[in-house]
Design a protein around this motif. Structure first.
Motif, PDB file in Angstrom:
ATOM      1  N   GLU A   1       4.168   0.660  -4.734  1.00  0.00           N
ATOM      2  CA  GLU A   1       5.153  -0.324  -5.214  1.00  0.00           C
ATOM      3  C   GLU A   1       4.663  -1.086  -6.439  1.00  0.00           C
ATOM      4  OE1 GLU A   1       7.838  -1.470  -1.463  1.00  0.00           O
ATOM      5  OE2 GLU A   1       5.761  -2.153  -1.297  1.00  0.00           O
ATOM      6  N   ASP A   2       3.351  -1.123  -6.679  1.00  0.00           N
ATOM      7  CA  ASP A   2       2.837  -1.828  -7.848  1.00  0.00           C
ATOM      8  C   ASP A   2       3.446  -1.310  -9.147  1.00  0.00           C
ATOM      9  OD1 ASP A   2       1.112  -3.919  -7.002  1.00  0.00           O
ATOM     10  OD2 ASP A   2      -0.416  -2.447  -6.463  1.00  0.00           O
TER      11      ASP A   2
ATOM     12  N   ARG B   1       1.545 -10.413  -2.951  1.00  0.00           N
ATOM     13  CA  ARG B   1       0.296 -10.369  -3.708  1.00  0.00           C
ATOM     14  C   ARG B   1       0.096 -11.642  -4.531  1.00  0.00           C
ATOM     15  NH1 ARG B   1       1.122  -6.222  -0.760  1.00  0.00           N
ATOM     16  NH2 ARG B   1      -0.079  -4.311  -1.110  1.00  0.00           N
TER      17      ARG B   1
ATOM     18  N   ARG C   1       3.669 -10.637  -7.423  1.00  0.00           N
ATOM     19  CA  ARG C   1       4.582  -9.550  -7.782  1.00  0.00           C
ATOM     20  C   ARG C   1       5.908  -9.750  -7.071  1.00  0.00           C
ATOM     21  NH1 ARG C   1       2.562  -3.971  -4.705  1.00  0.00           N
ATOM     22  NH2 ARG C   1       3.494  -4.517  -2.688  1.00  0.00           N
TER      23      ARG C   1
ATOM     24  N   ARG D   1      -6.698  -9.823  -7.788  1.00  0.00           N
ATOM     25  CA  ARG D   1      -6.389  -9.396  -6.423  1.00  0.00           C
ATOM     26  C   ARG D   1      -7.632  -8.919  -5.688  1.00  0.00           C
ATOM     27  NH1 ARG D   1      -0.894  -5.965  -7.195  1.00  0.00           N
ATOM     28  NH2 ARG D   1      -1.652  -5.021  -5.250  1.00  0.00           N
TER      29      ARG D   1
ATOM     30  N   ASN E   1      -3.363  -4.334 -16.277  1.00  0.00           N
ATOM     31  CA  ASN E   1      -3.900  -3.833 -15.021  1.00  0.00           C
ATOM     32  C   ASN E   1      -5.281  -4.387 -14.707  1.00  0.00           C
ATOM     33  OD1 ASN E   1      -5.276  -1.578 -13.246  1.00  0.00           O
ATOM     34  ND2 ASN E   1      -3.048  -1.415 -12.988  1.00  0.00           N
TER      35      ASN E   1
ATOM     36  N   TRP F   1      -3.647  -1.853  -2.529  1.00  0.00           N
ATOM     37  CA  TRP F   1      -2.987  -1.111  -3.620  1.00  0.00           C
ATOM     38  C   TRP F   1      -1.976  -0.148  -3.044  1.00  0.00           C
ATOM     39  CZ3 TRP F   1      -4.229  -4.038  -7.326  1.00  0.00           C
ATOM     40  CH2 TRP F   1      -5.470  -4.664  -7.340  1.00  0.00           C
TER      41      TRP F   1
ATOM     42  N   LEU G   1      -4.850  -7.988 -13.405  1.00  0.00           N
ATOM     43  CA  LEU G   1      -4.176  -7.987 -12.103  1.00  0.00           C
ATOM     44  C   LEU G   1      -5.138  -7.519 -11.014  1.00  0.00           C
ATOM     45  CD1 LEU G   1      -0.822  -6.451 -13.345  1.00  0.00           C
ATOM     46  CD2 LEU G   1      -1.124  -8.802 -12.556  1.00  0.00           C
ATOM     47  N   ARG G   2      -5.850  -6.463 -11.274  1.00  0.00           N
ATOM     48  CA  ARG G   2      -6.804  -5.927 -10.294  1.00  0.00           C
ATOM     49  C   ARG G   2      -7.969  -6.895 -10.065  1.00  0.00           C
ATOM     50  NH1 ARG G   2      -6.542  -0.938  -8.330  1.00  0.00           N
ATOM     51  NH2 ARG G   2      -4.915   0.408  -9.122  1.00  0.00           N
TER      52      ARG G   2
ATOM     53  N   TRP H   1       2.239  -3.836 -15.960  1.00  0.00           N
ATOM     54  CA  TRP H   1       1.334  -3.210 -14.992  1.00  0.00           C
ATOM     55  C   TRP H   1       0.265  -2.360 -15.685  1.00  0.00           C
ATOM     56  CZ3 TRP H   1      -0.917  -3.702 -10.650  1.00  0.00           C
ATOM     57  CH2 TRP H   1      -1.513  -2.626 -10.006  1.00  0.00           C
TER      58      TRP H   1
ATOM     59  N   HIS I   1       5.404  -7.899 -12.238  1.00  0.00           N
ATOM     60  CA  HIS I   1       4.157  -8.632 -12.013  1.00  0.00           C
ATOM     61  C   HIS I   1       4.122  -9.884 -12.875  1.00  0.00           C
ATOM     62  CE1 HIS I   1       2.137  -5.490  -9.653  1.00  0.00           C
ATOM     63  NE2 HIS I   1       2.885  -4.669 -10.366  1.00  0.00           N
TER      64      HIS I   1
END
Length: 140
Positions: A41-42, A70, A61, A22, A15, A38, A18-19, A11, A47
């Motif tokens: 729980e992330d 997600r 995830r 998404r 990051n 967001w 992932l960001r 994560w 992930h």
């Protein structure tokens, strides 16, 4: 695409990828408000990243209770079985963790995709972030 890899992501370290994925899929394409995308729980979730070579093209995830969410694949890579490979990796990791029951909230248009992976619809249709969804469960 000839170099598809699926790996567990970190994560913190991953990051940005992932960001990026998404935000492209949920926030930009589907108009999900960022504050719904967001959550706390992330930081605790497992992930996953799908990579074409070393370029991240998909993500998902897994929460500690078996909730999968997600799940997103960038537009240019859809229809190439990236989502299927991603979900197979998530299911395998869930089972490795002893989570024989996995569940998710699926956008209605994606229910056939999840059914092919062994999930069954267990709810009526409802709106989430303005998009029709159903709850689905898979018993391993």
């Amino acid at each position: 695409m000839n170099d598809l890899q699926i790996r567990i992501a970190d994560w913190s370290r991953d990051n940005g990828d992932l960001r990026r994925i998404r935000e492209a899929v949920f926030v930009a394409e589907q108009a999900v408000p960022p504050e719904l995308e967001w959550d706390a729980e992330d930081a605790e979730a497992v992930h996953f990243l799908a990579l074409d070579g070393d370029y991240a093209i998909g993500t998902a995830r897994l929460l500690r209770d078996g909730h999968i969410g997600r799940v997103a694949v960038l537009r240019d890579w859809r229809g190439l079985k990236v989502g299927e490979a991603l979900m197979q990796a998530v299911i395998a990791e869930a089972e490795r963790m002893g989570l024989d029951r996995q569940y998710l909230t699926a956008q209605v248009h994606a229910t056939r995709f999840y059914e092919r992976l062994g999930f069954e619809v267990v709810s009526d249709e409802f709106l989430e972030a303005g998009i029709p969804h159903v709850d689905m469960v898979r018993q391993g």
